[in-house]
Scaffold this motif. Structure first.
Motif, mmCIF file in Angstrom:
data_model
loop_
_atom_site.group_PDB
_atom_site.id
_atom_site.type_symbol
_atom_site.label_atom_id
_atom_site.label_comp_id
_atom_site.label_asym_id
_atom_site.label_seq_id
_atom_site.Cartn_x
_atom_site.Cartn_y
_atom_site.Cartn_z
ATOM 1 N N LEU A 1 7.401 2.884 13.762
ATOM 2 C CA LEU A 1 6.161 3.623 14.671
ATOM 3 C C LEU A 1 6.253 4.759 14.170
ATOM 4 C CD1 LEU A 1 7.814 1.785 17.969
ATOM 5 C CD2 LEU A 1 5.471 0.918 16.439
ATOM 6 N N LEU A 2 6.360 5.677 13.636
ATOM 7 C CA LEU A 2 5.949 7.241 13.747
ATOM 8 C C LEU A 2 5.945 7.304 12.130
ATOM 9 C CD1 LEU A 2 9.300 8.957 15.165
ATOM 10 C CD2 LEU A 2 7.307 9.012 15.274
ATOM 11 N N VAL A 3 6.116 6.093 11.105
ATOM 12 C CA VAL A 3 5.673 5.966 10.261
ATOM 13 C C VAL A 3 4.281 5.616 9.941
ATOM 14 C CG1 VAL A 3 5.720 5.369 7.851
ATOM 15 C CG2 VAL A 3 8.002 6.073 8.546
ATOM 16 N N ASN B 1 7.360 12.397 9.145
ATOM 17 C CA ASN B 1 8.698 13.662 9.127
ATOM 18 C C ASN B 1 9.234 13.465 10.207
ATOM 19 O OD1 ASN B 1 8.011 15.597 6.657
ATOM 20 N ND2 ASN B 1 6.350 16.717 7.606
ATOM 21 N N LYS B 2 9.061 13.222 11.066
ATOM 22 C CA LYS B 2 9.608 12.512 12.216
ATOM 23 C C LYS B 2 10.165 11.358 12.351
ATOM 24 C CE LYS B 2 6.498 15.566 16.039
ATOM 25 N NZ LYS B 2 5.328 14.785 17.428
ATOM 26 N N ALA B 3 9.638 10.482 11.913
ATOM 27 C CA ALA B 3 10.200 9.284 11.373
ATOM 28 C C ALA B 3 11.358 9.365 10.875
ATOM 29 C CB ALA B 3 9.219 8.635 10.224
ATOM 30 N N ILE B 4 12.018 10.483 9.536
ATOM 31 C CA ILE B 4 13.180 10.595 8.500
ATOM 32 C C ILE B 4 13.844 10.950 9.712
ATOM 33 C CG2 ILE B 4 14.328 11.960 7.077
ATOM 34 C CD1 ILE B 4 11.315 12.714 5.493
ATOM 35 N N GLN B 5 13.748 11.931 10.819
ATOM 36 C CA GLN B 5 14.649 12.319 11.374
ATOM 37 C C GLN B 5 15.548 11.198 12.099
ATOM 38 O OE1 GLN B 5 15.933 15.333 11.776
ATOM 39 N NE2 GLN B 5 14.494 15.520 10.013
ATOM 40 N N SER B 6 14.600 9.981 12.496
ATOM 41 C CA SER B 6 15.037 9.185 13.449
ATOM 42 C C SER B 6 15.526 8.323 12.561
ATOM 43 C CB SER B 6 13.193 8.199 14.639
ATOM 44 O OG SER B 6 12.946 8.822 15.127
ATOM 45 N N ALA B 7 15.617 7.566 10.908
ATOM 46 C CA ALA B 7 15.892 6.973 10.565
ATOM 47 C C ALA B 7 17.382 7.799 9.951
ATOM 48 C CB ALA B 7 15.242 6.721 9.165
ATOM 49 N N LEU B 8 17.146 9.029 9.951
ATOM 50 C CA LEU B 8 18.822 9.824 9.969
ATOM 51 C C LEU B 8 19.953 9.578 11.050
ATOM 52 C CD1 LEU B 8 17.136 12.737 8.235
ATOM 53 C CD2 LEU B 8 19.180 11.401 7.085
ATOM 54 N N LYS B 9 19.102 8.934 12.166
ATOM 55 C CA LYS B 9 19.918 9.336 13.287
ATOM 56 C C LYS B 9 20.185 7.107 13.507
ATOM 57 C CE LYS B 9 21.418 9.018 17.552
ATOM 58 N NZ LYS B 9 22.697 10.040 18.034
ATOM 59 N N ALA C 1 3.461 2.220 21.458
ATOM 60 C CA ALA C 1 4.784 1.320 21.252
ATOM 61 C C ALA C 1 5.849 2.701 20.614
ATOM 62 C CB ALA C 1 4.614 1.432 19.951
ATOM 63 N N LEU C 2 5.938 3.807 20.832
ATOM 64 C CA LEU C 2 6.212 5.173 20.820
ATOM 65 C C LEU C 2 6.677 5.430 22.041
ATOM 66 C CD1 LEU C 2 4.680 7.387 18.211
ATOM 67 C CD2 LEU C 2 7.468 6.049 17.690
ATOM 68 N N LYS C 3 5.663 5.629 23.111
ATOM 69 C CA LYS C 3 6.558 5.590 24.449
ATOM 70 C C LYS C 3 7.565 4.731 25.258
ATOM 71 C CE LYS C 3 1.788 8.400 26.074
ATOM 72 N NZ LYS C 3 0.774 8.108 26.965
ATOM 73 N N LEU C 4 7.069 3.463 24.921
ATOM 74 C CA LEU C 4 7.769 2.711 24.741
ATOM 75 C C LEU C 4 9.888 2.404 24.717
ATOM 76 C CD1 LEU C 4 5.879 -0.470 24.875
ATOM 77 C CD2 LEU C 4 6.436 0.464 27.123
ATOM 78 N N THR C 5 9.274 3.001 24.062
ATOM 79 C CA THR C 5 10.563 2.531 23.160
ATOM 80 C C THR C 5 11.292 4.189 22.475
ATOM 81 O OG1 THR C 5 9.620 1.679 20.681
ATOM 82 C CG2 THR C 5 11.250 2.770 20.204
ATOM 83 N N GLY D 1 0.994 -1.163 0.085
ATOM 84 C CA GLY D 1 -0.447 -0.111 0.592
ATOM 85 C C GLY D 1 1.147 1.259 -0.061
ATOM 86 N N GLN D 2 0.131 2.486 0.079
ATOM 87 C CA GLN D 2 0.731 3.363 0.055
ATOM 88 C C GLN D 2 1.743 3.847 1.529
ATOM 89 O OE1 GLN D 2 0.488 6.039 -1.873
ATOM 90 N NE2 GLN D 2 -0.232 4.580 -3.137
ATOM 91 N N ALA D 3 3.089 4.518 0.822
ATOM 92 C CA ALA D 3 3.799 4.401 1.811
ATOM 93 C C ALA D 3 3.007 5.692 3.328
ATOM 94 C CB ALA D 3 5.147 4.703 1.522
ATOM 95 N N GLY D 4 3.130 5.153 4.791
ATOM 96 C CA GLY D 4 2.718 6.107 5.813
ATOM 97 C C GLY D 4 1.112 5.461 6.069
ATOM 98 N N SER D 5 1.340 3.994 5.337
ATOM 99 C CA SER D 5 -0.042 3.166 6.039
ATOM 100 C C SER D 5 0.081 3.217 7.304
ATOM 101 C CB SER D 5 -0.565 2.981 4.557
ATOM 102 O OG SER D 5 0.252 1.482 4.764
ATOM 103 N N ASN D 6 -0.655 2.420 7.989
ATOM 104 C CA ASN D 6 -0.566 1.761 9.651
ATOM 105 C C ASN D 6 -0.299 0.878 9.940
ATOM 106 O OD1 ASN D 6 -1.205 4.841 10.701
ATOM 107 N ND2 ASN D 6 -3.195 3.751 11.178
ATOM 108 N N LYS D 7 0.456 0.216 8.051
ATOM 109 C CA LYS D 7 1.376 -0.690 9.045
ATOM 110 C C LYS D 7 2.551 -1.430 9.100
ATOM 111 C CE LYS D 7 1.936 -4.647 5.844
ATOM 112 N NZ LYS D 7 3.173 -5.726 6.158
ATOM 113 N N LEU D 8 3.345 -1.706 9.720
ATOM 114 C CA LEU D 8 4.736 -1.544 10.302
ATOM 115 C C LEU D 8 5.179 -2.443 9.019
ATOM 116 C CD1 LEU D 8 4.524 -2.640 13.730
ATOM 117 C CD2 LEU D 8 5.278 -0.779 13.080
ATOM 118 N N ILE D 9 6.916 -1.917 9.079
ATOM 119 C CA ILE D 9 7.541 -2.530 7.545
ATOM 120 C C ILE D 9 8.482 -3.788 8.360
ATOM 121 C CG2 ILE D 9 7.554 -0.769 6.015
ATOM 122 C CD1 ILE D 9 10.341 -0.238 6.837
#
Length: 376
Positions: free
Chosen positions: A317-319, A325-333, A293-297, A163-171
């Protein structure tokens, strides 16, 4: 040129060679690679994808990582192996270990939590080393049981079939390593060779019996933490009896444990709270409770700020919660902590795509392809 899932799968799983000497209805027709250089290259290219799908490696657990590599080098000396052996500690609490072609291995921290002696741990390492030495992984690939450890990551990170990137599906990074089950003859041979390796390296072979009995007990009790290992290495009465017979050929002596083993157990225990938070975050993500999940992470990252595998999970989880946009920052980290890993670039491409930045997404894909081609 557009990078397809098939391209990267083929890039990580090429086969050539002659007939496998193991003779059973399946293995008698398996093609194996007899050139060690090809086995080494295959393992090197699969390694980052195998680690990612297993849960990611734990880079901050240096005492444990160094210890595991000391053990595998000790076994390798007795094996007279041409492979450059390497072990990474995997961020997964289940009982599991695996070996790729060419000497690349992964050991879950859950396995170390479970073993009671160094000899038990070494019995698992010797068994996995034997699978690699005897080219059992290559044989399974021929039958499609191991069709490319990168497959799911590549399909979603490159083609996004779900499906489209950003859907509520973990990769699903770190959720489902694509390992097939070894044949009975493979298991019996790896047991025999593994016991021989540990004896020659100076360890007590009775550790192999203790480990198998422990797994058999967990299997009978339906223990979920043992299911990954049991799924690829099924326990049977024949296997246990064969191990006992093999061990009986050697004197009941050798190293059982060491101070270093206790230090490793303690290093993992001191971080048990954070590791449990990661496991709970994955569970919450699977249940689509992305807020929890984000709080735990975040809590896990507070005390383990340099673990790239946790930053990857955070980005996923952010995606999934539509915060691209926040997911990009975590992925860059995550990429900054492990800049030569193609999986980090694939995840970054996915995050950029979710944010609608197709240009950066394509650039990250190209970098992933370049990094993968450099793994040789």
């Amino acid at each position: 040129m557009r990078l397809t899932a098939l391209t990267l799968i083929l890039m990580t799983t090429g086969l050539a060679g002659c007939q496998n000497p193991i003779r059973d209805p399946i293995d008698s027709v398996v093609q194996v690679v007899t050139d060690p250089r090809k086995e080494i290259q295959k393992g090197q290219r699969q390694y980052p994808f195998a680690l990612a799908q297993s849960g990611g490696d734990l880079a901050q657990f240096q005492v444990t990582t160094d210890y595991l590599n000391t053990l595998i080098q000790r076994l390798a000396v007795t094996a007279n192996s041409p492979f450059p052996w390497e072990i990474r500690l995997v961020n997964d609490g289940s009982i599991n270990a695996w070996a790729l072609p060419g000497g690349k291995m992964g050991v879950n921290y859950g396995l170390i939590n479970t073993v009671e002696t160094e000899a038990e741990l070494v019995s698992v390492l010797g068994h996995e080393m034997a699978h690699s030495l005897e080219l059992h992984g290559t044989g399974r690939e021929t039958f499609g049981a191991l069709v490319g450890l990168a497959a799911k990551i590549i399909e979603i990170g490159i083609e996004e079939p779900a499906g489209q990137a950003g859907s509520n599906k973990l990769i699903d990074l770190g959720q489902n390593i694509l390992m097939g089950q070894y044949s009975q003859s493979n298991e019996l041979e790896a047991d025999r060779v593994g016991v021989n390796l540990m004896v020659r390296a100076g360890f007590d072979p009775r550790g192999a019996i203790g480990m198998q009995q422990k797994l058999a007990k967990l299997s009978a009790g339906g223990n979920s933490v043992a299911q990954k290992l049991l799924g690829t290495h099924p326990i049977s009465r024949e296997r246990l009896n064969a191990i006992k017979l093999e061990v009986s050929k050697y004197p009941n002596k050798g190293q059982i444990t060491s101070p270093e083993f206790e230090q490793v157990k303690n290093e993992i225990k001191t971080r048990e709270t954070e590791l449990k938070l990661v496991s709970e975050a994955r569970g919450a993500g699977t249940d689509r409770n992305f807020s929890l999940a984000l709080k735990l992470t975040k809590r896990a990252l507070k005390n383990l700020p340099d673990e790239h595998s946790i930053w990857r999970l955070h980005a996923e989880l952010l995606v999934a919660s539509k915060q691209a946009n926040k997911a990009i920052q975590s992925a860059l980290k995550a990429r900054s902590l492990n800049p030569t890993d193609p999986v980090s670039e694939l995840l970054l491409s996915y995050c950029y795509s979710a944010a609608g930045d197709r240009i950066q997404a394509e650039r990250a894909k190209k970098r992933a392809r370049s990094l993968t081609l450099q793994l040789k």
